[in-house]
Design a protein around this motif. Structure first.
Motif, PDB file in Angstrom:
ATOM      1  N   CYS A 169       1.481  10.416  12.853  1.00 49.70           N
ATOM      2  CA  CYS A 169       0.036  10.236  13.061  1.00 49.70           C
ATOM      3  C   CYS A 169      -0.731  11.211  12.173  1.00 49.70           C
ATOM      4  CB  CYS A 169      -0.260  10.545  14.612  1.00 49.70           C
ATOM      5  SG  CYS A 169       0.115   8.797  15.678  1.00 49.70           S
ATOM      6  N   SER A 170      -1.831  10.839  11.669  1.00 54.16           N
ATOM      7  CA  SER A 170      -2.588  11.909  10.813  1.00 54.16           C
ATOM      8  C   SER A 170      -3.487  12.802  11.889  1.00 54.16           C
ATOM      9  CB  SER A 170      -3.434  11.190   9.766  1.00 54.16           C
ATOM     10  OG  SER A 170      -4.321  10.293  10.450  1.00 54.16           O
ATOM     11  N   TRP A 194       0.519   0.231   8.431  1.00 55.45           N
ATOM     12  CA  TRP A 194      -0.224   1.288   9.187  1.00 55.45           C
ATOM     13  C   TRP A 194      -0.952   2.143   8.213  1.00 55.45           C
ATOM     14  CZ3 TRP A 194      -1.057   2.511  14.271  1.00 55.45           C
ATOM     15  CH2 TRP A 194      -0.293   1.820  15.221  1.00 55.45           C
ATOM     16  N   HIS A 195      -2.045   2.642   8.366  1.00 58.05           N
ATOM     17  CA  HIS A 195      -2.919   3.349   7.555  1.00 58.05           C
ATOM     18  C   HIS A 195      -3.597   4.473   8.132  1.00 58.05           C
ATOM     19  CE1 HIS A 195      -2.754   0.399   4.337  1.00 58.05           C
ATOM     20  NE2 HIS A 195      -3.107  -0.309   5.069  1.00 58.05           N
ATOM     21  N   ARG A 196      -3.810   5.731   7.632  1.00 64.37           N
ATOM     22  CA  ARG A 196      -4.379   6.791   8.197  1.00 64.37           C
ATOM     23  C   ARG A 196      -5.999   6.707   7.945  1.00 64.37           C
ATOM     24  NH1 ARG A 196      -0.493  12.035   6.062  1.00 64.37           N
ATOM     25  NH2 ARG A 196       1.640  10.879   7.057  1.00 64.37           N
ATOM     26  N   ASP A 253      -4.088   6.895  13.246  1.00 61.83           N
ATOM     27  CA  ASP A 253      -3.805   5.710  12.432  1.00 61.83           C
ATOM     28  C   ASP A 253      -4.258   4.511  13.026  1.00 61.83           C
ATOM     29  OD1 ASP A 253      -2.507   7.668  10.836  1.00 61.83           O
ATOM     30  OD2 ASP A 253      -0.449   7.331  11.835  1.00 61.83           O
TER      31      ASP A 253
END
Length: 419
Positions: free
Chosen positions: A277-278, A412-414, A282
């Motif tokens: 996780c950022s 998935w994207h931050r 996310d």
């Protein structure tokens, strides 16, 4: 003054003396050569360089040709010693000395074999065997999990040819593949962003933890554009029923990387599902596009690692933007008090094919306030779109959606901060 008769007499005496000296010199030279040749024909005993075997040492067991090594041993032998032979033209009176020299050379060779303490097998000298148990190798068909802390790595090289304006990518091998993918076929899709929409594909030669490719792929790109491009390599695992699993991908910006052409590079794969996780969290998005229906389908699946401000819950707002114009905005329902909410929020937008390079999707994760007059608290922002709006995985997700018509692409994207 001398007259002519005296000069003739002196010249005759000088010539006679010179001829006499020349004859004497030739006789001496022939005598020296004959004496030197006789010395060479005589046998001179050489001091043996082979150490003598002590009388109290253990006897050496002779090895015969019929004896074979055990399965756990590998025979190890030395080649025969080369003894040069002197060849030349000998006179008849020296033949006997030559025969004696050959007989002595043969006796010396037998002495060397005796000092070695073993019999020769096909003119080779056995000195022992190598124990294979000391060099154990893992069988190829045995699945071994990757070492701890070792990520899956891709080996490749990149070279740009200015004369033909070609970017040559040599895909070599994949290392430390996860055990669940060992029996599947491994594919790598390569794409040069932002302009190239048609991916190149490379298929592994075999299976296992370290599949090899040895493929060369060529991208036609100008010298000006290649420095602004990013090479993306997506690794896929294909099961027997043709079902694909995304293993990970490598994003390789070409700016500053073409100085040492042809060098071998290793890069860790960014996993698709196990990314950490950022700082802001996310969000997982699924995109699909149908050109025939001119429909863009978006699914906000779930989020994780959100930094909640209040206990009011979380919602997601999705906006379709073309250039600077906000076309349409939709908002999901509020998920109460969850740091890892599951939305499964589906929506569709009308989007013509000619606007695929001009449009983008903007996602905002928000926490509404108790007062309707106050604006909601912003937890994070995400933008998916073409090169005009996005880079990296966000750009890759949009390009995959365009190339895989009517097929959902999930990533998935931050989350980032609002600009």
């Amino acid at each position: 003054m001398f007259d002519c008769s005296d000069q003739v007499l002196l010249l005759a005496v000088g010539l006679s003396v010179g001829l006499l000296l020349l004859v004497v010199l030739m006789i001496l030279t022939m005598c020296c050569l004959r004496m030197k040749k006789k010395k060479q024909g005589q046998y001179q005993e050489l001091i043996s360089t082979v150490p003598s075997v002590p009388s109290h040492s253990a006897p050496v067991i002779p090895v015969s040709q019929g004896v074979s090594a055990r399965p756990d041993e590998i025979p190890f032998s030395l080649p025969p010693r080369f003894i040069p032979q002197i060849t030349g033209f000998l006179r008849n009176d020296e033949n006997k000395e030559n025969e004696n020299e050959k007989r002595m050379t043969a006796d010396a060779q037998r002495d060397i074999l005796a000092h070695r303490g073993s019999l020769s097998v096909r003119s080779w000298y056995p000195v022992g065997s190598v124990l294979t148990g000391l060099y154990s190798v893992t069988p190829l068909n045995e699945v071994v999990p990757p070492p701890l802390g070792m990520a899956t790595r891709l080996c490749f090289s990149v070279e740009y040819r200015h004369s033909s304006e070609q970017l040559v990518v040599s895909l070599l091998r994949l290392s430390n593949l996860l055990p669940q993918f060992h029996s599947n076929l491994t594919l790598v899709e390569l794409r040069l962003l932002p302009d190239d929409r048609r991916p190149r594909q490379a298929k592994a030669r075999g299976t296992g933890p370290d599949p090899e490719f040895n493929d060369c792929l060529i991208f036609q790109v100008s010298a000006v554009c290649v420095l602004r491009s990013t090479l993306t390599m997506c690794v896929l695992s294909v099961e027997k029923d043709a079902k694909r699993h995304a293993v990970g991908r490598v994003l390789f910006p070409l700016e500053g990387e073409l100085g040492q052409a042809g060098r071998v590079l290793w890069r860790d794969l960014d996993p698709e599902e196990e990314t950490q996780c950022s700082e802001l969290g996310d969000v997982q998005i699924s995109l699909s596009y149908s050109s025939s229906l001119q429909r863009l389908s978006v699914v906000v699946l779930r989020a994780r690692g959100l930094q909640l401000v209040t206990e009011a819950g979380v919602c997601v707002q999705v906006s379709l933007q073309i250039h600077t114009q906000m076309v349409k905005t939709k908002r999901s329902c509020v998920m109460k008090g969850e740091q890892d909410p599951i939305f499964n929020y589906r929506m569709t937008f009308k989007l013509r094919p000619q606007h695929l390079d001009d449009a983008c999707l903007r996602f905002q994760l928000q926490q509404p306030n108790d007062s309707c007059s106050d604006s909601p608290a912003l937890l994070g922002v995400l933008v998916l779109g073409p090169f005009m709006y996005a880079r990296g995985l966000q750009l890759q997700h949009w390009m995959d959606m365009i190339n895989k018509a009517q097929e959902p692409v999930k990533l998935w994207h931050r989350l980032g901060t609002a600009i």
